[in-house]
Design a protein around this motif. Structure first.
Motif, short mmCIF file in Angstrom:
data_model
loop_
_atom_site.label_atom_id
_atom_site.label_comp_id
_atom_site.label_asym_id
_atom_site.label_seq_id
_atom_site.Cartn_x
_atom_site.Cartn_y
_atom_site.Cartn_z
N UNK A 1 0.86 -1.04 0.09
CA UNK A 1 -0.09 -0.04 0.01
C UNK A 1 0.93 1.38 0.09
N UNK A 2 0.27 2.35 -0.42
CA UNK A 2 1.02 3.58 -0.67
C UNK A 2 0.45 4.31 0.92
N UNK A 3 1.63 4.72 1.91
CA UNK A 3 1.36 5.51 2.98
C UNK A 3 1.19 6.89 2.85
N UNK A 4 0.34 7.28 3.49
CA UNK A 4 -0.07 8.74 3.15
C UNK A 4 -0.15 9.32 4.70
N UNK A 5 0.90 10.33 4.93
CA UNK A 5 0.93 10.74 6.24
C UNK A 5 1.08 12.20 6.48
N UNK A 6 0.28 12.89 7.19
CA UNK A 6 0.29 14.58 7.55
C UNK A 6 1.67 15.00 7.53
N UNK A 7 2.08 15.89 7.00
CA UNK A 7 3.36 16.69 6.98
C UNK A 7 4.32 16.64 8.14
N UNK A 8 3.52 17.16 9.31
CA UNK A 8 4.02 17.49 10.68
C UNK A 8 4.18 16.13 11.18
N UNK A 9 3.72 14.99 10.89
CA UNK A 9 3.98 13.65 11.73
C UNK A 9 4.97 12.85 10.59
N UNK A 10 5.54 13.29 9.59
CA UNK A 10 5.83 12.36 8.46
C UNK A 10 7.33 12.01 9.07
N UNK A 11 7.90 12.98 9.48
CA UNK A 11 9.36 12.82 9.90
C UNK A 11 9.44 11.73 11.03
N UNK A 12 8.48 11.82 11.96
CA UNK A 12 8.35 11.06 13.04
C UNK A 12 8.10 9.44 12.52
N UNK A 13 7.22 9.26 11.72
CA UNK A 13 6.92 8.17 11.09
C UNK A 13 8.30 7.37 10.60
N UNK A 14 8.95 8.23 9.72
CA UNK A 14 10.15 7.72 9.29
C UNK A 14 11.37 7.58 9.99
N UNK A 15 11.16 8.25 11.45
CA UNK A 15 12.31 7.97 12.27
C UNK A 15 11.89 6.86 13.50
N UNK A 16 10.78 6.54 13.15
CA UNK A 16 10.22 5.47 14.34
C UNK A 16 10.10 6.15 15.73
N UNK A 17 9.64 7.26 15.77
CA UNK A 17 9.25 8.04 17.02
C UNK A 17 10.40 8.79 17.56
N UNK A 18 11.73 8.60 17.22
CA UNK A 18 12.92 9.36 17.78
C UNK A 18 12.67 10.87 17.78
N UNK A 19 11.80 11.43 16.77
CA UNK A 19 11.78 13.05 16.78
C UNK A 19 10.41 13.35 17.40
N UNK A 20 9.76 12.48 18.41
CA UNK A 20 8.73 13.04 19.12
C UNK A 20 8.96 13.93 20.07
#
Ligand SMILES: [Zn+2]
Length: 266
Positions: free
Chosen positions: A102-121
């Motif tokens: 599937x294509x993963x579609x995420x709001x801009x302001x949460x996208x970084x955190x999705x790609x770093x697995x929560x490290x930038x929370x």
């Protein structure tokens, strides 16, 4: 004992999050495929399906079973969306993307955190218990962006504060307005005043409540079943509850205001 209690505090968990729950039809092409308290929604279309939320790391087999029990194919999921970048709504994403492509579609302001697995929370970035498997975002969303598949269109509303990219999803089920609330909750330990990792947090929550109040809502859904009393409503299979939605928004806004007042004083 003390350490165990401390760790328990740091890793909020609830048995209802992983408890299996039979899937059910909500309205039109919208189905519940989540656990007893974690909302996962299947939007079924003739061109494949949209899944909202992948939930815990352990949830994908449960979600797959629910999708198949409803008579749909798991690999027909073409688009994966989330409520927000916390492990109880997105930790299963990497696994679901591997299985469905599937294509993963995420709001801009949460996208970084999705790609770093929560490290930038902003709150939990140092807390390994809150990390999840990073996943690649295929499309970055912005407020009011549309996601369309097979004749169904969802609108992404940024409802920030709980996370900066927290997303409330809306769509039409026939003539009815469906709202899937992302989360307006202020978690324990959230700093609403002088927060160096999220300076605009209070303003963002205020924006969220303005947005939620302005959304027309007939069918009230959310990232957790407890937001809209899912386990009660399932008894009558009636999820149309505009009054319940209003009351929920006002109640969570009051909670926010009380917490802000308390933190402003001290
Ligand atoms: Zn959350």
């Amino acid at each position: 004992m003390l350490l165990a209690a401390l760790l328990a505090l740091q890793a909020p968990d609830n048995p209802d999050w992983s408890a299996p729950y039979p899937p059910f039809h909500i309205a039109a092409n919208v189905y519940w495929v989540g656990s007893k308290d974690l909302g996962a929604y299947l939007i079924a279309t003739p061109k494949g399906h949209i899944l909202i939320n992948s939930n815990l790391k352990t949830s994908p087999p449960q979600i797959q079973k629910s999708v198949e029990q409803l008579g749909f194919r798991f690999k027909d999921i073409k688009i994966l969306l989330i409520s927000h970048a916390h492990f109880d709504h997105c930790a299963g994403s990497a696994e679901i993307l591997r299985k469905t492509k599937a294509r993963y579609m995420v709001m801009a302001e949460d996208a970084k955190e999705i790609e770093d697995g929560g490290r930038s929370d902003f709150q939990y970035g140092q807390d390994k218990d809150m990390y999840f498997e990073p996943a690649k975002v295929a499309r970055v969303l912005h407020d009011n962006d549309k996601v369309t598949l097979g004749g169904t269109t969802l609108t992404a509303h940024v409802t920030p504060g709980h996370t900066p990219g927290c997303t409330t999803w809306t769509l039409k089920a026939g003539t009815k307005n469906v709202v899937i609330v992302g989360s307006p909750n202020v978690n324990p330990g959230y700093k609403l005043v002088n927060n160096p990792t999220y300076p605009n947090i209070a303003k963002d929550y205020e924006r969220t409540f303005r947005t939620l109040k302005a959304l027309p809502c007939d069918i009230f859904l959310g990232a957790h079943g407890s937001y809209f009393d899912m386990t009660d409503k399932i008894k009558t299979k009636n999820f149309t509850d505009p009054k319940g939605y209003r009351a929920y928004v006002l109640r969570t806004e009051q909670n926010f205001k009380n917490e802000l007042k308390k933190q402003t004083k001290t």
